[in-house]
Write an enzyme that holds these catalytic residues in place. Structure first.
Site, short mmCIF file in Angstrom:
data_model
loop_
_atom_site.label_atom_id
_atom_site.label_comp_id
_atom_site.label_asym_id
_atom_site.label_seq_id
_atom_site.Cartn_x
_atom_site.Cartn_y
_atom_site.Cartn_z
CG ASN A 45 14.78 7.75 31.68
OD1 ASN A 45 14.90 6.91 30.79
ND2 ASN A 45 13.74 7.76 32.51
CB ILE A 46 20.78 7.45 34.36
CG1 ILE A 46 21.22 7.08 32.94
CG2 ILE A 46 21.53 6.64 35.41
CD1 ILE A 46 22.64 7.50 32.60
CB CYS A 56 16.23 13.92 31.32
SG CYS A 56 15.17 14.52 32.65
CD GLU A 58 14.59 14.56 27.04
OE1 GLU A 58 14.99 13.74 27.92
OE2 GLU A 58 13.43 15.00 27.03
#
Length: 133
Positions: A45-46, A56, A58
């Protein structure tokens, strides 16, 4: 599926936690997306000071893979520092539904080895798909 391979995927998702850019929430998430050919893509996540621009783990993994020409996925592992297995957000579930078979396995990991195995369909049973257009 070889057990050692699945363990390597879990280890990759857990290792990604240390790379997460989370200066605001301090809530790291790591992911390992596996293609049908066995190639893996790590995601984190960034965060962004403009919170709506945060991405996210994913989706980071999916966007990396798709940008490299991948389109067939076999497994996703998501890890977080949570007491129970981490739960993907709705946006990530919809991205999974876009790119994966409804029966693709998703392994959710929390701290202390706790895990839950689900499918994309179980995570998003009433997904919006191309048939809805």
């Amino acid at each position: 599926m070889k057990q050692e391979t699945k363990q390597e995927w879990k280890d990759s998702a857990i290792a990604a936690l240390d790379k997460a850019y989370v200066p605001y929430s301090h809530f790291p998430v790591g992911a390992c997306l596996v293609t049908k050919s066995g190639k893996t893509y790590q995601g984190i996540n960034i965060e962004n000071a403009s919170f709506g621009l945060t991405n996210c783990a994913e989706r980071t993994a999916f966007f990396k893979a798709v940008s490299e020409g991948e389109s067939e996925f076999a497994h996703l592992v998501v890890a977080g520092h949570t007491p129970e297995p981490i739960s993907p957000c709705g946006a990530c579930r919809q991205v999974m539904a876009e790119f994966c078979s409804p029966e693709m396995p998703v392994t959710l990991l929390g701290d202390n080895g706790v895990e839950k195995q689900m499918t994309v369909r179980e995570l998003l049973p009433y997904a919006f798909t191309e048939e809805d257009l």
